[in-house]
Each structure stands twice: as structure tokens, then as C-alpha cells.
Design a protein around this motif. Sequence first.
Motif, short mmCIF file in Angstrom:
data_model
loop_
_atom_site.label_atom_id
_atom_site.label_comp_id
_atom_site.label_asym_id
_atom_site.label_seq_id
_atom_site.Cartn_x
_atom_site.Cartn_y
_atom_site.Cartn_z
N ALA A 34 0.93 -1.34 0.06
CA ALA A 34 -0.12 -0.02 0.03
C ALA A 34 0.95 1.30 0.15
N VAL A 35 2.22 1.21 0.65
CA VAL A 35 2.87 2.23 0.65
C VAL A 35 4.09 2.23 -0.28
N GLY A 36 4.41 1.07 -0.83
CA GLY A 36 5.59 0.96 -1.79
C GLY A 36 6.84 0.78 -0.73
N GLY A 37 7.94 0.32 -1.40
CA GLY A 37 9.18 0.09 -0.73
C GLY A 37 9.46 -1.25 -0.10
N THR A 38 10.62 -1.16 0.27
CA THR A 38 11.05 -2.53 0.98
C THR A 38 10.59 -2.50 2.42
N PRO A 39 9.77 -3.89 2.64
CA PRO A 39 9.38 -3.89 4.15
C PRO A 39 10.75 -4.03 5.08
N PHE A 366 -8.00 10.05 8.38
CA PHE A 366 -8.49 9.94 7.32
C PHE A 366 -8.29 11.09 6.36
N TRP A 367 -7.49 11.00 5.20
CA TRP A 367 -6.99 11.84 4.25
C TRP A 367 -7.91 12.40 3.35
N GLY A 368 -7.96 13.74 3.27
CA GLY A 368 -8.65 14.48 2.40
C GLY A 368 -10.33 14.30 2.41
N VAL A 369 -10.57 14.28 3.69
CA VAL A 369 -11.89 14.03 4.54
C VAL A 369 -12.35 15.33 5.22
N ASP A 370 -13.28 15.84 4.89
CA ASP A 370 -13.80 17.05 5.63
C ASP A 370 -14.99 17.26 6.58
N LYS A 371 -15.25 15.81 6.94
CA LYS A 371 -16.41 15.66 7.90
C LYS A 371 -16.11 14.21 8.32
N ARG A 386 -2.42 10.29 -0.43
CA ARG A 386 -1.63 11.03 0.38
C ARG A 386 -0.87 10.45 1.48
N TYR A 387 -1.26 8.99 1.94
CA TYR A 387 -0.50 8.43 2.94
C TYR A 387 0.78 7.90 2.61
N LEU A 401 5.28 3.96 11.04
CA LEU A 401 3.85 3.96 11.39
C LEU A 401 3.27 2.72 10.54
N PRO A 402 2.07 2.36 10.83
CA PRO A 402 1.40 1.17 9.99
C PRO A 402 1.46 1.48 8.59
N PRO A 403 1.90 0.36 7.82
CA PRO A 403 1.90 0.72 6.32
C PRO A 403 0.67 0.58 5.62
N SER A 404 -0.32 1.23 6.05
CA SER A 404 -1.39 1.28 5.40
C SER A 404 -2.43 2.50 5.83
N ALA A 405 -2.86 3.25 5.19
CA ALA A 405 -3.74 4.21 5.67
C ALA A 405 -5.00 3.61 6.29
#
Length: 441
Positions: A34-39, A366-371, A386-387, A401-405
Motif C-alpha cells: 500500500a505504501v511501496g518500498g521494502t518492508p 482519514f486523508w482528504g476528508v472534511d467531515k 496522500r498517506y 507507522l502502520p504501512p496502510s492508511a
Amino acid sequence: MERVTSHPASQGLFDRARQVSPGGVNSPVRAFRAVGGTPIFMRSGSGAWLTDVDGNRYVDLVGSWGPMLLGHAHPEVLAAVAEAVGRGTSFGTPSEPEVLLAEEIVGRTPVESVRLVSSGTEATMSAIRLARGFTGRDKIVKFAGCYHGHVDALLAEAGSGVVTLGLPETPGVPAHVTADTIVLPYNDRAAVEAAFEQYGDQIACLITEAAAGNMGVVPPEPGFNRFLAETCRKHGALFISDEVMTGFRVTRSGHWGLDGEPEGWRPDLLTFGKVMGGGFPAAAFGGRRDVMEQLAPVGPVYQAGTLSGNPIATTAGLTTLRLADTEAYARLDDASAQLQRLVAEALDAAGVTYALQSAGNMFSVFWGVDKPVTDFAGAQAQEAWRYRPFFHAMLDAGVYLPPSAYECWFVSAAHDSEALSRIAEALPAAARAAAQATPEN
């Protein structure tokens, strides 16, 4: 600020792991898809900190996905485990630590009787079987976005793991297995009423996370859990509260201590895991004595486990719970409150739109959320892309951080001023990276 610059040893281990394990991991979210890169392969943990195989040091905000309430390698837990190991690792017989742990769980929660198992998945699977056996009914109700382990019948709109990997369904689960699973929107009372109106005499149980944490943290609306308990009672179904994540973490009594105990209602069954194992594989399900006594060897519903009540795991869990006193929870809550404030300040300064939500000391963004996000559809509508840059900026600055939004952030009673200062230093650049992100990068 100390920077993390390279991960050659992790890369080497990951390359080797992919030759012998699917995706190189033993649980999907660890693969960093979900975030890319090497674990990152970790070598050790101490307090609020992890050290990887390349010698890089991180503030840990995963906490083994919740169990490390006191932080890593707590000296009293290690001492108790070492003493237990010296007596033997597994007997295949009853032993004293499992009785002591069961007594501790019964003393902290509304359960009257408890059965120990080895994983949260096993706990929820067994609770569902028991509910069906007790009621003589087949249908079960769950909520979209709530995760209850990889039980076949419950892998329907199951939250973080499936969402993170982009899997709309799970191959290997026959259609008839989920045919009796009714999936409803979370926090939707009208949908619950409609389902029970149509199928009430066929529903064995309703299962829900006490506070949803596997689509990000989505707390139940005020009174929602009580409403569920009362609806189930009205229709002769059992109410199962899944506290695998929240149990013994958000209070000494779990989430029930936040909304059930003050309001005077009790679930019929509860499931536990994570904290109660102190970092070892251990879980449990328990509840009303009349329901639990339908389990073999007293009753006809079969359930068993070779390593259930393992003396090492139960010793670690018992020691952890005994150390989780009022002062420990106060430190935990304070660290969480400080961290939430730091995250909000950094995202506000960078101009990032977000919703930061909590259930006790568990929280997520929660990213890009306005409510406020109240259900799975709302969680899926976030700008999860965005995460990825936020995650890697924090990782490069020594914060894991957790490797998932779609996951919860976990702190521990060991997150002190040094750990919080490292996070505070890392947040501004990470927030700017999230603000500048695009869906393509």
C-alpha cells in the motif's frame, strides 16, 4: 534529526523471503504494497523503540498491531516469561497460568466464563459457532469494514487487509459459506432494524468490533452498541462484541468500560486478543455462563486447540494485565492525546484536509476528508494516496507507522518525551509531503 538512510539488510532478507514465502511475508499488510518500498525487518524492540537489521532506530506506532501496551521488552514481562520457559514450553495439559489469566479476564470484563485460544481469528470463529449452536439458527450479521479475522463467513467487506490489497472478494471462499452472512453499513440503525425485521427469527448473532479499527478508527455513534445489544435481545439473537483490538487497551475493561459499563448493558459474548497475550499468540472468547456451557466438554458445541492456554503465552498476558494499572493507562492516554495534538497541528499547518478520529487512545487519520467518517463508504472515500509520501517521510525520520492508511495507530505506556519529540520533529516535513501528493506519485 537522526535520519534513516538505507535498508540493505532488510532488502536482502526480503529477497530471500520471497523465495520461500508468498510475497515474502506472513501477513499481507507487512509487504508494504500500500505504501511501496521494502518492508523493514526488525531485530529488536525496547520500550517505544524498534531497531531494524540495518541498525536504524524508530519510534514504533504499530506496537505489534496492538499487543505492546507497556512497550517492547518490558523487564517484568521478560522475567516472568524467562521463569516460565524454564519450567517447560508446552504440556498439553491444564496449567496454573491459564487459570490465573482466565480469572483476570473475568475480573476485568462482563464475561462470566472464558475459553482461551491462540488467535483472534480462532476466537471469533469459535464465538460464531457457539452462537449458532446455542440458538439453533444459521444467519449472522456483520458490518461492512469491520474485520473479525480471516474467518470464511466473515470475509465480506472486511476492512483494512482486503481494502489495502484492493481485493473486492476473497477467492477460496465458496459462495454458500457467506450466503448466511448479512452485511450492513456501520452505525446505521435503520439498516439493523430492517435486517432483523426480515430475518429476525433466523439470525443467530450480530458481531461487531466494539469500536471499528480496521477501516481506520470509526467509533460507534453514541448509544449504538447498546442499541445493538437490545435489538439482539428482542429477537433472541446473541450480541458478540469483538474486543480483540480494543480489549484491555482503551481501558482495563476494554471498550465496554467506555460505553457498556456506564450504560448498564452487556454483550452476550466477547472476543479478546492482542494485549491479553503480552506479545505472544493468545486470544479468548467468553460471555454468559449459560451460553459458554454449551461448549464441549460440558455441552455439544465442539472447540479445541493444541496450544490453547499455552503456559508461556498466558504468563506473558497475565503479567502484562497485572502491570496495566491506573497509572499505566494514564500514561497511555496522555501519550495518545499529545500525539493526536501534534498530528493535527502539523496537518493544519501544511493545509491538509483530514479527519482525525479516536476510540479511547486508539486513533487514525482519514486523508482528504472534511467531515467525520461514520462507515466503510466514508473510509473508502478518503484520499489514501496522500498517506504514501507521509509514511515514507516519517519512516526516513525514524518513525515507524502502520504501512496502510486504513490502520489504527498504537501508542504504549512507554512513549515518553523522547519518543514524542522524535515524532514532533518528523511531522512537519511529512505533512508537507502529504499536502503536495498527487494520485500518481
